[in-house]
Motif scaffolding. Structure first.
Motif, short mmCIF file in Angstrom:
data_model
loop_
_atom_site.label_atom_id
_atom_site.label_comp_id
_atom_site.label_asym_id
_atom_site.label_seq_id
_atom_site.Cartn_x
_atom_site.Cartn_y
_atom_site.Cartn_z
N LEU A 42 -9.63 48.56 6.52
CA LEU A 42 -10.51 49.48 7.23
C LEU A 42 -11.26 48.67 8.28
O LEU A 42 -12.10 47.83 7.94
N LEU A 43 -10.93 48.89 9.54
CA LEU A 43 -11.49 48.10 10.63
C LEU A 43 -12.47 48.95 11.43
O LEU A 43 -12.15 50.06 11.85
N GLY A 44 -13.66 48.42 11.62
CA GLY A 44 -14.65 49.12 12.42
C GLY A 44 -15.92 48.32 12.50
O GLY A 44 -16.16 47.44 11.67
N PRO A 45 -16.77 48.61 13.48
CA PRO A 45 -18.04 47.89 13.59
C PRO A 45 -19.00 48.30 12.47
O PRO A 45 -18.75 49.27 11.74
N LEU A 197 -7.99 47.25 -0.87
CA LEU A 197 -8.66 47.88 0.26
C LEU A 197 -9.69 46.89 0.78
O LEU A 197 -10.60 46.48 0.06
N LEU A 198 -9.51 46.51 2.04
CA LEU A 198 -10.32 45.47 2.66
C LEU A 198 -11.08 46.07 3.84
O LEU A 198 -10.47 46.61 4.75
N THR A 199 -12.41 46.00 3.81
CA THR A 199 -13.17 46.40 4.99
C THR A 199 -13.49 45.15 5.79
O THR A 199 -13.76 44.09 5.24
N GLU A 204 -9.13 39.54 13.99
CA GLU A 204 -8.10 38.60 13.54
C GLU A 204 -7.80 38.79 12.06
O GLU A 204 -6.65 38.72 11.62
N GLU A 205 -8.83 39.04 11.27
CA GLU A 205 -8.66 39.25 9.83
C GLU A 205 -7.82 40.50 9.56
O GLU A 205 -6.91 40.49 8.73
N ALA A 206 -8.12 41.57 10.27
CA ALA A 206 -7.35 42.81 10.10
C ALA A 206 -5.90 42.61 10.50
O ALA A 206 -4.98 43.07 9.82
N ASP A 207 -5.69 41.89 11.60
CA ASP A 207 -4.33 41.66 12.09
C ASP A 207 -3.53 40.80 11.12
O ASP A 207 -2.34 41.02 10.89
#
Length: 326
Positions: A42-45, A197-199, A204-207
């Motif tokens: 889950l990628l977001g600010p 599930l990783l927030t 770079e971490e998400a990629d």
């Protein structure tokens, strides 16, 4: 038969915003699912709704509306079954700093119903696995940040969960400690088939880690897919132009919009970003147009689509700007 390790449908969550202020909507119809054995990122600010989503899926909070199931269990009607099936690593360390690493793990095992003997055995296995065997008898308060985070993940694995939740697991870690934790997440999913599930707010971490990525913006999923598929969906290249002065009157934007092969243009302060058909031919045209109008340029870069470009495409702003606003 369970087809998804976790599934959330139309989650809505609001929080009181204070006297005479409208409620703050943290989740606005969020829908997401992930099959077993996959790392879902889950990628977001900050403030996008990631942690609220995790709290609902781990039964720590309840949605105003919508449904969610984890490991096949309803997060409202079957909370006990959900809690036995998951591991949860919150943003802040969950260990007792005055106890040793071994004592923390044994206590966690006992809480989950392991016998004393089994809890000690499991604690030893996890200390060895995370490279903490030589430090198990030390108080956690003496651990480095990276060691504490490894222990936190180990605590989430004591009872062998089916789904592991990692909420911003590498925030504040140095690059070496972050890389170590990345390798462990990859092993958990790839070699052991654990659903994670990783927030994160690190592109770079998400990629690197996400087998499936969901971009969260204002409480909604605005894009979903593998990182590679999301990047590949963006045609052409990305051109970034850093100007000496900000384009306050929009003249630079208007000028470049007239050039052939230039697609979406976003201006943020003195930085202009554009999608182009071919970077190799677009850059000379862009520089020539700016030079003709005596507009000074600091730097120009061309790159293949990145997750930042994906975020820009779906939200209308760069990830950096979204983080600063948060």
């Amino acid at each position: 038969m369970i087809t998804h390790a976790l599934e959330a449908v139309d989650l809505v969550k609001t929080y009181p915003a204070g006297r005479k202020k409208p409620p703050l909507r943290a989740l606005d119809g969020l829908t997401v699912s992930v099959p077993e054995g996959v790392v879902l990122g889950l990628l977001g600010p900050n403030g996008a709704g990631k942690s609220t989503t995790v709290k609902i899926l781990t039964t720590l909070s309840r949605a105003d509306s919508g449904t969610a199931r984890v490991a096949g269990y309803d997060v409202v009607a079957q909370q006990d079954q959900v809690r036995r099936s998951i591991g949860y690593v919150p943003q802040k360390t969950s260990s007792d700093p005055m106890a040793t690493g071994l004592e923390n793990l044994v206590l966690s095992g006992r809480i989950f119903g392991l016998s004393r003997q089994d809890a000690v055995r499991r604690a030893g296995e996890l200390l060895e696995r995370f490279g903490l065997a030589d430090h198990g008898s030390r108080a956690v308060k003496t651990y480095s940040g990276g060691m504490q985070r490894k222990l936190d993940v180990a605590l989430g694995l004591v009872h062998r969960p089916r789904v592991l939740f990692l909420d911003e697991p590498t925030t504040g870690l140095d690059p070496e400690a972050r890389a170590d934790l990345w390798n462990e997440v990859i092993r958990l999913s790839g070699q052991e088939g654990l659903t994670v599930l990783l927030t994160t707010h690190y592109l770079e971490e998400a990629d690197r880690l996400a087998g499936q990525l969901a971009i969260v913006d204002h409480g909604k999923i605005v894009a979903e897919g593998t990182p590679e598929a999301l990047k590949s969906a963006l045609r052409g290249d990305s051109v970034q132009v850093e100007l000496v002065d900000a384009d306050l009157d929009g003249s630079v934007r208007t000028l470049l919009q007239q050039l052939p092969g230039i697609g979406e243009i976003v201006v943020e302060g003195n930085t202009l970003r554009a999608r182009v058909d071919r970077g190799a031919t677009a850059v000379p045209a862009v520089l020539g147009a700016l030079e003709d109008k005596a507009i000074p340029v600091v730097a120009v870069t061309v790159s293949r689509p990145s997750l930042d470009d994906v975020y820009l495409q779906h939200t209308g702003r760069s990830f950096k700007v979204a983080e600063e606003a948060a």
